[in-house]
Scaffold this motif. Structure first.
Motif, short mmCIF file in Angstrom:
data_model
loop_
_atom_site.label_atom_id
_atom_site.label_comp_id
_atom_site.label_asym_id
_atom_site.label_seq_id
_atom_site.Cartn_x
_atom_site.Cartn_y
_atom_site.Cartn_z
N ASN A 233 -6.22 -6.89 -6.34
CA ASN A 233 -4.80 -6.97 -6.68
C ASN A 233 -4.56 -7.04 -8.19
N THR A 234 -5.43 -6.36 -8.94
CA THR A 234 -5.45 -6.51 -10.39
C THR A 234 -5.03 -5.24 -11.13
N VAL A 235 -4.67 -5.44 -12.39
CA VAL A 235 -4.63 -4.36 -13.37
C VAL A 235 -5.71 -4.68 -14.39
N MET A 236 -6.76 -3.88 -14.40
CA MET A 236 -7.88 -4.13 -15.30
C MET A 236 -7.55 -3.66 -16.71
N LEU A 237 -8.10 -4.35 -17.70
CA LEU A 237 -7.87 -3.94 -19.08
C LEU A 237 -8.42 -2.54 -19.34
N ARG A 238 -9.44 -2.16 -18.61
CA ARG A 238 -10.08 -0.86 -18.84
C ARG A 238 -9.35 0.30 -18.17
N MET A 239 -8.37 0.04 -17.32
CA MET A 239 -7.64 1.12 -16.64
C MET A 239 -6.86 1.96 -17.65
N ASP A 240 -6.66 3.24 -17.34
CA ASP A 240 -5.84 4.07 -18.22
C ASP A 240 -4.37 3.95 -17.81
N GLU A 241 -3.50 4.65 -18.51
CA GLU A 241 -2.06 4.52 -18.29
C GLU A 241 -1.66 4.97 -16.88
N THR A 242 -2.27 6.04 -16.40
CA THR A 242 -1.92 6.55 -15.08
C THR A 242 -2.32 5.57 -13.99
N GLU A 243 -3.53 5.04 -14.08
CA GLU A 243 -3.99 4.05 -13.10
C GLU A 243 -3.09 2.83 -13.10
N THR A 244 -2.71 2.40 -14.29
CA THR A 244 -1.86 1.22 -14.41
C THR A 244 -0.51 1.45 -13.75
N ALA A 245 0.09 2.61 -14.03
CA ALA A 245 1.40 2.93 -13.44
C ALA A 245 1.32 2.98 -11.92
N LYS A 246 0.23 3.54 -11.38
CA LYS A 246 0.06 3.60 -9.92
C LYS A 246 -0.06 2.20 -9.33
N LYS A 247 -0.81 1.34 -10.02
CA LYS A 247 -0.98 -0.03 -9.54
C LYS A 247 0.35 -0.78 -9.51
N ILE A 248 1.09 -0.68 -10.60
CA ILE A 248 2.37 -1.38 -10.69
C ILE A 248 3.35 -0.83 -9.66
N LYS A 249 3.32 0.47 -9.44
CA LYS A 249 4.23 1.10 -8.46
C LYS A 249 4.01 0.54 -7.06
N LYS A 250 2.75 0.19 -6.74
CA LYS A 250 2.42 -0.33 -5.42
C LYS A 250 2.60 -1.84 -5.31
N ALA A 251 2.97 -2.48 -6.42
CA ALA A 251 3.11 -3.93 -6.41
C ALA A 251 4.17 -4.37 -5.39
N LYS A 252 3.91 -5.45 -4.72
CA LYS A 252 4.83 -5.98 -3.73
C LYS A 252 6.06 -6.57 -4.41
N THR A 253 7.24 -6.27 -3.89
CA THR A 253 8.48 -6.89 -4.38
C THR A 253 9.26 -7.39 -3.16
N ASP A 254 10.58 -7.21 -3.15
CA ASP A 254 11.38 -7.57 -1.98
C ASP A 254 12.54 -6.58 -1.85
N SER A 255 13.40 -6.80 -0.89
CA SER A 255 14.44 -5.83 -0.58
C SER A 255 15.76 -6.07 -1.32
N GLU A 256 15.83 -7.15 -2.09
CA GLU A 256 17.08 -7.43 -2.80
C GLU A 256 17.27 -6.46 -3.96
N ARG A 257 18.48 -5.95 -4.09
CA ARG A 257 18.76 -4.94 -5.12
C ARG A 257 18.87 -5.55 -6.52
N VAL A 258 19.56 -6.66 -6.61
CA VAL A 258 19.77 -7.29 -7.92
C VAL A 258 18.51 -8.05 -8.33
N ILE A 259 18.05 -7.78 -9.54
CA ILE A 259 16.83 -8.41 -10.04
C ILE A 259 17.18 -9.75 -10.68
#
Length: 358
Positions: A233-259
């Motif tokens: 469940n990590t973002v490694m320091l060695r990951m490139d920009e594309t890998e990082t963006a993919k990881k963050i995109k898959k991060a769990k959030t919730d269904s509420e619209r307002v942040i």
């Protein structure tokens, strides 16, 4: 459930000492020596970076003498399969230097390369009882995490080994989180008891202080646990920009619209806001207000962008260091040499006060 009064009192005392230490650092850091480090289990992630590495660099940069332990013996305390330790040490050194720890101002050394450090465990073990060791919450937590019912001898003595790490080099500043306070208190007890029992009260060992971290805890991208390589469940320091963006995109959030920034009720969203805030040197609340009702998709895109921008120079430096692994090990060898000089002198002093010079 509330904490026992004794626990709260101990924490309050540690917090007071930590506050006094921060004041000294800001006024005059001379005479302070920081001991810090990690187990070499592979490359590091942004939880390590925001939680501790960045603060270590800041303390180094204000002039605190810095000692960084590559705790290779700790790898075998709670696991039967140790993997490629040499490769893990290389990865750890790469990340250390990439984030800004400087071999000209910091001493890097490994457990296994400093025999006198480890020999200090013998007199130190004479100063603690088995129940004291078994009560240590980190020892119990590591045993549970390893899924074992029987405790190995090295894991049981882990707090004493850590005391030897700190005391052999005269470490008096140990940056830790609240969960690590029992280790520092055990080290203080060992130093005090050694001075009283073997040195007639002379200060052979200084009782170190915990420098309590003000850094946030970064959760894993599942939002349920601390960031951990074993959970993926990590973002490694060695990951490139594309890998990082993919990881963050898959991060769990919730269904509420307002942040909103609500760590208790919306930990997954709060975690992404915290990561973005650390990159931008802003408050999570201000970022949440900026995003407003644009939803978690916007939050994820923003977090990935600012994280990649923040890590870009670290990753560039990391790429350079990866091209020359021999340089990395030369840094460690130079630090091992210095650590051995200090450890040998400490052990000689210990043998002298114990009457064991023949």
């Amino acid at each position: 459930m509330s904490e026992p009064t004794s626990t709260r009192t101990s924490y309050d005392t540690s917090q007071r000492r930590s506050d006094e230490l921060w004041e000294k650092i800001q006024k005059d850091p001379s005479g302070l020596r920081m001991l810090t480090g990690d187990r070499p289990t592979g490359a590091l992630h942004i939880g390590h970076y925001f939680g501790s590495l960045r603060n270590r660099v800041r303390l180094q940069d204000v002039g605190i003498e810095t000692w960084v332990l590559v705790a290779d013996y700790q790898v075998i305390t709670d696991r039967e399969v140790i993997g490629d330790i040499r490769g893990s040490v290389r990865e750890l050194l790469t990340d250390y230097l990439a984030v800004g720890l400087d071999p000209e101002r910091s001493t890097f050394f490994a457990h296994s390369a400093v025999p006198a450090l480890n020999q200090l465990m013998l007199p130190f073990l004479s100063l603690v009882t088995q129940p004291e060791l078994e009560r240590n919450p980190t020892v119990k937590a590591e045993l549970a995490a390893a899924g074992k019912s029987a405790m190995g001898g090295l894991l049981l003595t882990y707090p004493v080994h850590q005391a030897a790490d700190i005391l052999f080099c005269g470490g008096n500043v140990v940056p830790v989180g609240r969960d690590q306070l029992p280790h520092i208190e055990q080290t203080r007890v060992i130093a005090r008891r050694f001075n009283e029992r073997y040195a007639d009260g002379d200060q052979v060992f200084i009782e170190p202080d915990a420098l309590l971290s003000e850094a946030p805890t970064i959760l894993g991208l599942d939002g349920e646990h601390k960031m951990s390589k074993s959970r993926g469940n990590t973002v490694m320091l060695r990951m490139d920009e594309t890998e990082t963006a993919k990881k963050i995109k898959k991060a769990k959030t919730d269904s509420e619209r307002v942040i909103t920034y609500d760590p208790e009720n919306r930990p997954e969203v709060a975690n992404l806001l915290t990561i973005a805030a650390q990159c931008l040197d802003r408050t999570p609340e201000s970022i949440a207000e900026e995003i407003g009702d644009k939803g978690s998709g916007t939050l994820k895109v923003m977090t990935a962008e600012v994280l990649n921008e923040h890590l870009a120079p670290i990753r560039a430096r990391r790429h350079e260091l990866e091209q020359d692994p021999e340089y990395l090990f030369s840094v460690l060898r130079a630090g091992n040499e210095r650590a051995n000089e200090v450890a040998d002198a400490t052990l000689a002093r210990v043998r002298e006060v114990m009457g064991m010079v023949y």
